[in-house]
Design a protein around this motif. Structure first.
Motif, PDB file in Angstrom:
ATOM      1  N   THR A  98       0.813  -1.214   0.000  1.00  0.00           N
ATOM      2  CA  THR A  98       0.000   0.000   0.000  1.00  0.00           C
ATOM      3  C   THR A  98       0.849   1.267   0.000  1.00  0.00           C
ATOM      4  O   THR A  98       0.498   2.263  -0.642  1.00  0.00           O
ATOM      5  N   SER A 118       0.595   4.227  -2.633  1.00  0.00           N
ATOM      6  CA  SER A 118       0.326   5.569  -2.128  1.00  0.00           C
ATOM      7  C   SER A 118       1.315   6.575  -2.707  1.00  0.00           C
ATOM      8  O   SER A 118       0.939   7.698  -3.085  1.00  0.00           O
ATOM      9  N   THR A 135      -8.216  -0.410  -1.392  1.00  0.00           N
ATOM     10  CA  THR A 135      -8.684   0.728  -2.180  1.00  0.00           C
ATOM     11  C   THR A 135      -9.289   1.805  -1.279  1.00  0.00           C
ATOM     12  O   THR A 135      -9.038   2.996  -1.477  1.00  0.00           O
ATOM     13  N   ASP A 168      -8.457   2.443   1.776  1.00  0.00           N
ATOM     14  CA  ASP A 168      -7.359   3.092   2.485  1.00  0.00           C
ATOM     15  C   ASP A 168      -6.710   4.171   1.614  1.00  0.00           C
ATOM     16  O   ASP A 168      -6.447   5.295   2.071  1.00  0.00           O
ATOM     17  N   LEU A 169      -6.509   3.854   0.333  1.00  0.00           N
ATOM     18  CA  LEU A 169      -5.874   4.818  -0.571  1.00  0.00           C
ATOM     19  C   LEU A 169      -6.810   5.984  -0.902  1.00  0.00           C
ATOM     20  O   LEU A 169      -6.354   7.122  -1.051  1.00  0.00           O
ATOM     21  N   GLN A 186      -6.562   8.347   1.959  1.00  0.00           N
ATOM     22  CA  GLN A 186      -5.305   9.106   1.965  1.00  0.00           C
ATOM     23  C   GLN A 186      -5.255  10.183   0.884  1.00  0.00           C
ATOM     24  O   GLN A 186      -4.750  11.279   1.115  1.00  0.00           O
ATOM     25  N   HIS A 187      -5.762   9.873  -0.295  1.00  0.00           N
ATOM     26  CA  HIS A 187      -5.525  10.727  -1.460  1.00  0.00           C
ATOM     27  C   HIS A 187      -6.792  11.192  -2.165  1.00  0.00           C
ATOM     28  O   HIS A 187      -6.707  11.887  -3.168  1.00  0.00           O
TER      29      HIS A 187
END
Length: 201
Positions: A3, A7, A115, A117-118, A121-122
């Motif tokens: 991950t 990221s 997915t 989690d990303l 983050q973004h």
């Protein structure tokens, strides 16, 4: 690929292939015009074909839409995350390179931990299916690798995909419309949100 590596690629404006619960998607930062244009080019996707926003919360949906129906929270709590895309009226925070200048925008929250989690983050991220436009949605990891032939450097594999696209539900007008029938049916929706008024009713 782990991950943190995925990221880093997203943070630098790159595109990555990630699994959802339905098919693989080609993800990039939605508010980065260059990153979005890269995905359009990789997919050979017409620029007038709008992208959805993959978000991590109801607050994100509220932040990029307007004139939401009063049952939106109930719908969200019942079907998100999951194989449902909803279309709402866009507000002025949605860039033209996402919705091609339309007055609407789609929202999706895939049910896959990597997915999600990303996206957290973004996000928001775009994430159209990982295939060349006009071909079958990306369900076979080996085929995706072949299709993009080294042009995408970040991948996360998962063999437990259903292969069935998400249902697309248009909530932007006076009447609800199912634009694409997927895993969630009209009956499923009405069982939880009886306030929905479909175009054909």
């Amino acid at each position: 690929m782990n991950t943190s590596e995925l990221s880093s690629i997203l943070a630098l404006g790159g595109a990555v292939v990630l699994p959802t619960e339905t098919v693989y998607g080609l993800f990039a930062k939605a508010l980065d015009e260059q990153a979005v244009n890269q995905v359009y080019a990789l997919k050979n996707r017409p620029l007038d074909k709008a992208m959805n926003l993959n978000v991590s919360s109801l607050d994100d949906i509220l932040a990029y839409s307007q004139n939401q129906p009063n049952y939106l929270e109930k719908l969200y709590q019942s079907f998100f995350p999951g194989p449902l895309t909803i279309i709402l009226q866009a507000n002025d925070r949605v860039p033209a390179w996402i919705n091609s200048g339309l007055q609407t925008v789609g929202f999706r929250l895939p049910a896959h931990s990597v997915t999600q989690d990303l996206i957290s983050q973004h996000g928001p991220l775009i994430g159209p299916s990982a295939n060349v436009s006009g071909s079958t949605s990306g369900t076979k990891f080996e085929q995706i690798l072949a299709d993009f032939d080294g042009q995408v450097t970040g991948y996360a594999d998962d063999q437990a995909l259903t292969g069935q696209d998400s249902t697309i539900l248009d909530l932007s007008g006076d009447r609800t419309k199912i634009l694409r029938q997927g895993a969630i049916t009209k009956e499923d929706l009405l069982a939880v949100v009886p306030e929905l008024r479909f175009e054909e009713d």
